[in-house]
Design a protein around this motif. Structure first.
Motif, PDB file in Angstrom:
ATOM      1  N   ILE A 298      40.212  22.921   2.176  1.00  0.00           N
ATOM      2  CA  ILE A 298      39.233  22.661   3.241  1.00  0.00           C
ATOM      3  C   ILE A 298      39.722  23.293   4.553  1.00  0.00           C
ATOM      4  CG2 ILE A 298      38.169  20.829   4.657  1.00  0.00           C
ATOM      5  CD1 ILE A 298      38.168  19.084   2.073  1.00  0.00           C
ATOM      6  N   GLY A 299      41.025  23.186   4.793  1.00  0.00           N
ATOM      7  CA  GLY A 299      41.612  23.832   5.984  1.00  0.00           C
ATOM      8  C   GLY A 299      41.395  25.349   5.949  1.00  0.00           C
ATOM      9  N   ASP A 300      41.564  25.951   4.766  1.00  0.00           N
ATOM     10  CA  ASP A 300      41.341  27.404   4.631  1.00  0.00           C
ATOM     11  C   ASP A 300      39.892  27.761   4.964  1.00  0.00           C
ATOM     12  OD1 ASP A 300      43.928  27.656   3.751  1.00  0.00           O
ATOM     13  OD2 ASP A 300      43.412  27.860   1.626  1.00  0.00           O
ATOM     14  N   HIS A 301      38.954  26.960   4.440  1.00  0.00           N
ATOM     15  CA  HIS A 301      37.539  27.240   4.696  1.00  0.00           C
ATOM     16  C   HIS A 301      37.220  27.069   6.190  1.00  0.00           C
ATOM     17  CE1 HIS A 301      36.304  27.889   0.586  1.00  0.00           C
ATOM     18  NE2 HIS A 301      36.824  26.742   0.192  1.00  0.00           N
ATOM     19  N   ALA A 302      37.813  26.044   6.821  1.00  0.00           N
ATOM     20  CA  ALA A 302      37.578  25.839   8.253  1.00  0.00           C
ATOM     21  C   ALA A 302      38.110  27.044   9.035  1.00  0.00           C
ATOM     22  CB  ALA A 302      38.250  24.546   8.719  1.00  0.00           C
ATOM     23  N   ARG A 303      39.227  27.579   8.585  1.00  0.00           N
ATOM     24  CA  ARG A 303      39.745  28.794   9.222  1.00  0.00           C
ATOM     25  C   ARG A 303      38.763  29.957   9.049  1.00  0.00           C
ATOM     26  NH1 ARG A 303      44.950  31.735  10.625  1.00  0.00           N
ATOM     27  NH2 ARG A 303      44.158  33.854  10.560  1.00  0.00           N
ATOM     28  N   ASN A 304      38.187  30.096   7.850  1.00  0.00           N
ATOM     29  CA  ASN A 304      37.186  31.150   7.634  1.00  0.00           C
ATOM     30  C   ASN A 304      36.030  31.021   8.621  1.00  0.00           C
ATOM     31  OD1 ASN A 304      38.702  32.028   5.465  1.00  0.00           O
ATOM     32  ND2 ASN A 304      37.362  31.158   3.898  1.00  0.00           N
ATOM     33  N   VAL A 305      35.558  29.779   8.805  1.00  0.00           N
ATOM     34  CA  VAL A 305      34.451  29.552   9.742  1.00  0.00           C
ATOM     35  C   VAL A 305      34.843  30.072  11.133  1.00  0.00           C
ATOM     36  CG1 VAL A 305      33.128  27.744  10.944  1.00  0.00           C
ATOM     37  CG2 VAL A 305      33.436  27.617   8.453  1.00  0.00           C
ATOM     38  N   CYS A 306      36.068  29.798  11.534  1.00  0.00           N
ATOM     39  CA  CYS A 306      36.549  30.287  12.842  1.00  0.00           C
ATOM     40  C   CYS A 306      36.550  31.813  12.891  1.00  0.00           C
ATOM     41  CB  CYS A 306      37.960  29.771  13.110  1.00  0.00           C
ATOM     42  SG  CYS A 306      38.017  27.990  13.300  1.00  0.00           S
ATOM     43  N   GLU A 307      36.949  32.437  11.791  1.00  0.00           N
ATOM     44  CA  GLU A 307      36.984  33.902  11.761  1.00  0.00           C
ATOM     45  C   GLU A 307      35.573  34.485  11.874  1.00  0.00           C
ATOM     46  OE1 GLU A 307      41.191  34.478   9.318  1.00  0.00           O
ATOM     47  OE2 GLU A 307      39.308  34.957   8.305  1.00  0.00           O
ATOM     48  N   TYR A 308      34.589  33.803  11.269  1.00  0.00           N
ATOM     49  CA  TYR A 308      33.208  34.295  11.379  1.00  0.00           C
ATOM     50  C   TYR A 308      32.697  34.139  12.807  1.00  0.00           C
ATOM     51  CZ  TYR A 308      33.474  33.943   6.305  1.00  0.00           C
ATOM     52  OH  TYR A 308      33.868  34.053   4.997  1.00  0.00           O
ATOM     53  N   THR A 309      33.122  33.056  13.471  1.00  0.00           N
ATOM     54  CA  THR A 309      32.720  32.876  14.872  1.00  0.00           C
ATOM     55  C   THR A 309      33.274  34.016  15.726  1.00  0.00           C
ATOM     56  OG1 THR A 309      32.555  30.479  14.647  1.00  0.00           O
ATOM     57  CG2 THR A 309      32.887  31.321  16.874  1.00  0.00           C
ATOM     58  N   ILE A 310      34.514  34.399  15.459  1.00  0.00           N
ATOM     59  CA  ILE A 310      35.108  35.518  16.216  1.00  0.00           C
ATOM     60  C   ILE A 310      34.347  36.820  15.910  1.00  0.00           C
ATOM     61  CG2 ILE A 310      37.207  36.893  16.577  1.00  0.00           C
ATOM     62  CD1 ILE A 310      38.825  34.312  15.926  1.00  0.00           C
ATOM     63  N   TYR A 311      34.004  37.019  14.656  1.00  0.00           N
ATOM     64  CA  TYR A 311      33.245  38.207  14.236  1.00  0.00           C
ATOM     65  C   TYR A 311      31.903  38.258  14.956  1.00  0.00           C
ATOM     66  CZ  TYR A 311      30.396  40.972  10.841  1.00  0.00           C
ATOM     67  OH  TYR A 311      29.552  41.862  10.222  1.00  0.00           O
ATOM     68  N   PHE A 312      31.273  37.141  15.037  1.00  0.00           N
ATOM     69  CA  PHE A 312      29.959  36.956  15.628  1.00  0.00           C
ATOM     70  C   PHE A 312      30.020  37.251  17.137  1.00  0.00           C
ATOM     71  CE2 PHE A 312      27.273  32.864  16.652  1.00  0.00           C
ATOM     72  CZ  PHE A 312      26.262  33.604  17.229  1.00  0.00           C
ATOM     73  N   VAL A 313      31.057  36.679  17.801  1.00  0.00           N
ATOM     74  CA  VAL A 313      31.151  36.837  19.257  1.00  0.00           C
ATOM     75  C   VAL A 313      31.707  38.208  19.639  1.00  0.00           C
ATOM     76  CG1 VAL A 313      32.188  35.900  21.365  1.00  0.00           C
ATOM     77  CG2 VAL A 313      31.456  34.340  19.545  1.00  0.00           C
ATOM     78  N   LYS A 314      32.728  38.637  18.900  1.00  0.00           N
ATOM     79  CA  LYS A 314      33.444  39.862  19.293  1.00  0.00           C
ATOM     80  C   LYS A 314      32.985  41.096  18.515  1.00  0.00           C
ATOM     81  CE  LYS A 314      36.136  38.092  22.385  1.00  0.00           C
ATOM     82  NZ  LYS A 314      36.180  38.599  23.772  1.00  0.00           N
ATOM     83  N   GLY A 315      32.203  40.871  17.443  1.00  0.00           N
ATOM     84  CA  GLY A 315      31.738  42.011  16.651  1.00  0.00           C
ATOM     85  C   GLY A 315      32.851  42.691  15.864  1.00  0.00           C
ATOM     86  N   ARG A 316      33.965  41.997  15.684  1.00  0.00           N
ATOM     87  CA  ARG A 316      35.086  42.586  14.945  1.00  0.00           C
ATOM     88  C   ARG A 316      35.483  41.685  13.777  1.00  0.00           C
ATOM     89  NH1 ARG A 316      38.709  45.776  17.928  1.00  0.00           N
ATOM     90  NH2 ARG A 316      40.042  45.721  16.095  1.00  0.00           N
ATOM     91  N   ASP A 317      35.669  42.293  12.633  1.00  0.00           N
ATOM     92  CA  ASP A 317      36.074  41.555  11.444  1.00  0.00           C
ATOM     93  C   ASP A 317      37.570  41.247  11.536  1.00  0.00           C
ATOM     94  OD1 ASP A 317      36.552  40.637   8.840  1.00  0.00           O
ATOM     95  OD2 ASP A 317      35.020  41.970   8.013  1.00  0.00           O
ATOM     96  N   VAL A 318      37.936  39.960  11.599  1.00  0.00           N
ATOM     97  CA  VAL A 318      39.347  39.614  11.794  1.00  0.00           C
ATOM     98  C   VAL A 318      39.979  38.996  10.553  1.00  0.00           C
ATOM     99  CG1 VAL A 318      39.169  39.373  14.297  1.00  0.00           C
ATOM    100  CG2 VAL A 318      38.772  37.371  12.855  1.00  0.00           C
ATOM    101  N   ARG A 319      39.291  39.171   9.400  1.00  0.00           N
ATOM    102  CA  ARG A 319      39.913  38.661   8.183  1.00  0.00           C
ATOM    103  C   ARG A 319      41.061  39.578   7.781  1.00  0.00           C
ATOM    104  NH1 ARG A 319      34.741  38.693   4.585  1.00  0.00           N
ATOM    105  NH2 ARG A 319      34.597  40.636   5.744  1.00  0.00           N
TER     106      ARG A 319
END
Lengths: 239, 239
Positions: B204-225
């Motif tokens: 669940i912690g991993d998935h929550a981290r993924n959600v954060c990465e998508y938020t960064i992608y969304f705001v910054k337009g950069r894929d941070v995975r």
């Protein structure tokens, strides 16, 4: 290849783009399938070198995911596709996410292989079952990618149904391992590790099933997640 | 709300649609967070009734995923958005996939709670650690959804970094459980179940981290995975 079955719309430029996406996804699928094969082999034969090769190759899997994802977004921006074509691209984006997660599971299995090798483990009594489960999941992955390549919803459904056999392999390995642990607690570390590997293979089967569901979504334009197998069958048969 | 930070383009009609998508994702996030909270509570307190409530509610989570997904596809078809807006919708589609998987993990924990209740288990010595890990993951999920709501890449990065503490909680529970099993093999079934629950919380912690990465992608337009934390930080700070 007709990538636009849903609403009959065809754009040659889009079809060429979609063809390229499908080929990239197939390449990624093939790489990931090899990763799974090698990781399971490495665990069964406690081959630390092969396991390390799997782990270092995982970066390539991740890189492919990011590249294909970006390519899909570019195609969407450039072609402004219709609903049916859009679904095909979304299906590709979802497929590579599951392929990437399969890659993670392969890495996890490879790590267990290294631990086993370091602990000086030998092939032992749980391995025939493991080998069978591993062969089954690799075959399932290959078949899922074939169904994706051929846009074959019927085949995708047949492959999706194979997941049940893998779940049942896993359940039986789990029960067996519990018994082994209680009989001989000195082997607990090894058996817990084996249980993790079984779980990873079971998860790979789930992801392969997801890939099949995206293929059905792509071909039939209907989301078949979270519905029962009889309903999926009715959709695939067009009833 | 400005949903179009990446390329400066703003379309009022798209913004209204995006606003609706964001609200639906937040509702789903809130439901899933409650599912996790209740499942962990049910496991710790061996509360089979609460566990059954979590399991039956999972259908609603799945249904939300399918509905929001379809809504996103409709918005894409209707608005033909620019690259930045398209990324925002893709980020939403990916976020709900992770939320759905968090829901699956909650169901898994609830099933373990029922098994524990049926076996007549009592709260035992591993629970303070579990309670801490559970509290941490619920907080992380809430904070991840807040960062998503506020389009706050900085906050999303801070939340993503919390995943390390949960991984480390899990590692320590795992080590401890191995020791317990070796000391007292009669408790193996119970402890293996506890280990599964620990693993589910870690996922669940991993998935929550993924959600954060998508938020960064969304705001910054950069894929941070798949890049390291220092690189993500440089992107978030705009360096």
């Amino acid at each position: 290849m007709n990538t636009s079955r849903v609403d009959g719309h065809t754009s040659q430029a889009f079809d060429a783009d979609m063809n390229e996406i499908v080929n990239k996804v197939l390449d990624m699928g093939s790489l990931v399938t090899h990763q799974v094969e090698k990781a399971i082999y490495a665990f069964i034969h406690t081959d630390a070198d092969m396991a390390r090769a799997v782990i270092s190759k995982d970066d390539e899997v991740n890189h492919l995911e990011v590249k294909i994802d970006e390519h899909c977004v570019q195609v969407l921006v450039r072609r402004q596709p219709t609903a049916g074509d859009l679904r095909a691209v979304i299906a590709a984006i979802k497929t590579i996410k599951d392929l990437e997660r399969i890659g993670d599971q392969a890495k996890r299995i490879a790590r267990s292989a290294i631990k086993a090798a370091e602990a000086g483990a030998e092939a032992d009594r749980a391995f025939p079952e493991f080998e069978m489960m591993g062969t089954r999941v690799v075959r399932m992955l290959q078949d899922a990618m074939t169904a994706f390549r051929n846009h074959d919803a019927q085949e995708a459904l047949q492959v999706a149904l194979q997941d049940k056999a893998i779940d049942s392999d896993y359940e039986s390995i789990l029960r067996q391992n519990m018994t082994y642990m209680m009989e001989d607690p000195r082997n607990i570390t090894r058996i817990v590790e084996m249980t993790w590997v079984g779980r990873a293979i079971e998860r790979i089967g789930d992801h392969a099933r997801n890939v099949c569901e995206y293929t059905i979504y792509f071909v039939k334009g209907r989301d078949v997640r979270h519905i029962d197998d009889a309903q999926i069958e009715a959709i695939v048969q067009g009833r």
